[in-house]
Motif scaffolding. Structure first.
Motif, PDB file in Angstrom:
ATOM      1  N   GLY A  48       0.792  -1.212   0.000  1.00  0.00           N
ATOM      2  CA  GLY A  48       0.000   0.000   0.000  1.00  0.00           C
ATOM      3  C   GLY A  48       0.824   1.261   0.000  1.00  0.00           C
ATOM      4  O   GLY A  48       2.045   1.242  -0.163  1.00  0.00           O
ATOM      5  N   SER A  49       0.116   2.344   0.221  1.00  0.00           N
ATOM      6  CA  SER A  49       0.747   3.660   0.224  1.00  0.00           C
ATOM      7  C   SER A  49       1.146   4.052   1.638  1.00  0.00           C
ATOM      8  O   SER A  49       0.667   3.477   2.609  1.00  0.00           O
ATOM      9  CB  SER A  49      -0.219   4.703  -0.340  1.00  0.00           C
ATOM     10  N   ALA A  50       2.015   5.035   1.711  1.00  0.00           N
ATOM     11  CA  ALA A  50       2.420   5.582   3.007  1.00  0.00           C
ATOM     12  C   ALA A  50       2.667   7.070   2.848  1.00  0.00           C
ATOM     13  O   ALA A  50       3.122   7.529   1.797  1.00  0.00           O
ATOM     14  CB  ALA A  50       3.688   4.896   3.515  1.00  0.00           C
ATOM     15  N   GLY A  51       2.365   7.784   3.900  1.00  0.00           N
ATOM     16  CA  GLY A  51       2.734   9.191   3.969  1.00  0.00           C
ATOM     17  C   GLY A  51       4.057   9.297   4.700  1.00  0.00           C
ATOM     18  O   GLY A  51       4.311   8.558   5.651  1.00  0.00           O
ATOM     19  N   SER A  52       4.911  10.198   4.249  1.00  0.00           N
ATOM     20  CA  SER A  52       6.234  10.378   4.851  1.00  0.00           C
ATOM     21  C   SER A  52       6.211  11.511   5.866  1.00  0.00           C
ATOM     22  O   SER A  52       5.657  12.580   5.609  1.00  0.00           O
ATOM     23  CB  SER A  52       7.260  10.703   3.771  1.00  0.00           C
ATOM     24  N   TYR A  53       6.855  11.252   7.006  1.00  0.00           N
ATOM     25  CA  TYR A  53       7.001  12.299   8.009  1.00  0.00           C
ATOM     26  C   TYR A  53       8.150  13.244   7.657  1.00  0.00           C
ATOM     27  O   TYR A  53       8.372  14.228   8.362  1.00  0.00           O
ATOM     28  CB  TYR A  53       7.197  11.702   9.398  1.00  0.00           C
ATOM     29  N   TYR A 103      -6.517   8.548  11.358  1.00  0.00           N
ATOM     30  CA  TYR A 103      -6.400   9.929  10.897  1.00  0.00           C
ATOM     31  C   TYR A 103      -5.079  10.133  10.178  1.00  0.00           C
ATOM     32  O   TYR A 103      -4.062   9.560  10.555  1.00  0.00           O
ATOM     33  CB  TYR A 103      -6.506  10.908  12.081  1.00  0.00           C
ATOM     34  N   ILE A 104      -5.096  10.990   9.174  1.00  0.00           N
ATOM     35  CA  ILE A 104      -3.905  11.319   8.394  1.00  0.00           C
ATOM     36  C   ILE A 104      -3.283  12.587   8.983  1.00  0.00           C
ATOM     37  O   ILE A 104      -3.980  13.573   9.229  1.00  0.00           O
ATOM     38  CB  ILE A 104      -4.263  11.566   6.909  1.00  0.00           C
ATOM     39  N   THR A 105      -1.984  12.562   9.175  1.00  0.00           N
ATOM     40  CA  THR A 105      -1.274  13.715   9.723  1.00  0.00           C
ATOM     41  C   THR A 105      -1.174  14.827   8.686  1.00  0.00           C
ATOM     42  O   THR A 105      -0.730  14.594   7.562  1.00  0.00           O
ATOM     43  CB  THR A 105       0.140  13.293  10.180  1.00  0.00           C
ATOM     44  N   THR A 106      -1.567  16.026   9.085  1.00  0.00           N
ATOM     45  CA  THR A 106      -1.460  17.193   8.198  1.00  0.00           C
ATOM     46  C   THR A 106      -0.655  18.319   8.845  1.00  0.00           C
ATOM     47  O   THR A 106      -0.588  19.410   8.306  1.00  0.00           O
ATOM     48  CB  THR A 106      -2.864  17.725   7.819  1.00  0.00           C
ATOM     49  N   ASN A 148       3.040  10.753  -0.465  1.00  0.00           N
ATOM     50  CA  ASN A 148       2.949  12.157  -0.047  1.00  0.00           C
ATOM     51  C   ASN A 148       3.746  12.388   1.232  1.00  0.00           C
ATOM     52  O   ASN A 148       4.085  11.448   1.946  1.00  0.00           O
ATOM     53  CB  ASN A 148       1.491  12.546   0.202  1.00  0.00           C
ATOM     54  N   TYR A 149       3.996  13.663   1.492  1.00  0.00           N
ATOM     55  CA  TYR A 149       4.494  14.075   2.790  1.00  0.00           C
ATOM     56  C   TYR A 149       3.288  14.335   3.682  1.00  0.00           C
ATOM     57  O   TYR A 149       2.185  14.596   3.197  1.00  0.00           O
ATOM     58  CB  TYR A 149       5.332  15.356   2.681  1.00  0.00           C
ATOM     59  N   CYS A 150       3.488  14.268   4.980  1.00  0.00           N
ATOM     60  CA  CYS A 150       2.408  14.542   5.934  1.00  0.00           C
ATOM     61  C   CYS A 150       2.428  16.033   6.256  1.00  0.00           C
ATOM     62  O   CYS A 150       3.168  16.489   7.131  1.00  0.00           O
ATOM     63  CB  CYS A 150       2.579  13.687   7.187  1.00  0.00           C
ATOM     64  N   HIS A 151       1.633  16.778   5.515  1.00  0.00           N
ATOM     65  CA  HIS A 151       1.518  18.221   5.677  1.00  0.00           C
ATOM     66  C   HIS A 151       0.114  18.649   5.262  1.00  0.00           C
ATOM     67  O   HIS A 151      -0.729  17.803   4.962  1.00  0.00           O
ATOM     68  CB  HIS A 151       2.603  18.956   4.882  1.00  0.00           C
ATOM     69  N   LYS A 152      -0.125  19.943   5.226  1.00  0.00           N
ATOM     70  CA  LYS A 152      -1.470  20.452   4.935  1.00  0.00           C
ATOM     71  C   LYS A 152      -2.033  19.964   3.612  1.00  0.00           C
ATOM     72  O   LYS A 152      -3.234  19.796   3.471  1.00  0.00           O
ATOM     73  CB  LYS A 152      -1.482  21.991   4.961  1.00  0.00           C
ATOM     74  N   GLU A 153      -1.200  19.754   2.643  1.00  0.00           N
ATOM     75  CA  GLU A 153      -1.652  19.322   1.309  1.00  0.00           C
ATOM     76  C   GLU A 153      -1.515  17.807   1.114  1.00  0.00           C
ATOM     77  O   GLU A 153      -1.470  17.324  -0.017  1.00  0.00           O
ATOM     78  CB  GLU A 153      -0.853  20.061   0.231  1.00  0.00           C
TER      79      GLU A 153
END
Length: 183
Positions: A48-53, A103-106, A148-153
């Motif tokens: 799967g996918s992952a968001g990067s910190y 929840y996704i970190t933004t 993606n990165y974990c940010h507002k977008e």
């Protein structure tokens, strides 16, 4: 021959060679438990996918056998948990730890707090996958592509990158001979 089962979350992350188990901690745990009860595999591979910190870049691919379930309130000292919130099926000091939450970190400051704990990425289901695998004594591995990165977008970036990310993940699986073809 071993009975290896490749699983994914679902929705945007459907693959012809993977069984979708649901999105988030709860649905994935329920559905994977059902699978293990009725058709117990010898090995699980979650893709799967992952968001990067912050340290991993979009389209990086990594493997892991370690996950955490740490909520943002932990960093503000506003919560506690009686459960073991880190699980590893190998030596955690050598693993890329993936945090799971519904929840996704933004918030980039929260992302940096995860990095200080040596947690590199997030995926909503992986903690549940490892918890169920451990309960059923099934070896398991997660293979992730960063979308993606974990940010507002984060969501916007995920949506624009998921198609290419899935293609790169499929290429990786073919190269590593985890799958032989894509139908």
């Amino acid at each position: 021959m071993k009975h290896i089962k490749i699983i994914s979350s679902g929705n945007e992350e459907i693959f012809p060679f993977a069984l979708p188990i649901g999105i988030g901690l709860i649905d994935s745990a329920i559905n994977l438990t059902k699978l293990c009860e009725f058709d117990k595999p010898d090995f699980l591979i979650f893709i799967g996918s992952a968001g990067s910190y912050g340290n991993l870049r979009p389209f990086d691919i990594f493997e892991s056998k370690a996950a955490s379930n740490i909520e943002h309130c932990f960093f503000k000292n506003d919560c506690y948990t009686p459960i073991d919130n880190i699980i590893s099926l190998s030596d955690v000091s050598r693993e890329t730890i993936v945090n799971s939450s519904n929840y996704i970190t933004t918030n980039e400051l929260i992302s940096k707090a995860y990095l200080k704990l040596n947690i590199q990425a997030e995926n909503m289901e992986f903690f549940s996958v490892l918890k169920v695998a451990k309960e059923y004594n099934i070896p398991a591995l997660g293979i992730f592509v960063v979308t993606n990165y974990c940010h507002k977008e984060a969501h916007k970036e995920y949506v624009s990158n998921i198609k290419k990310a899935k293609e790169k993940l499929i290429e990786y699986l073919l190269e590593k001979q985890i799958i032989k073809e894509v139908k």
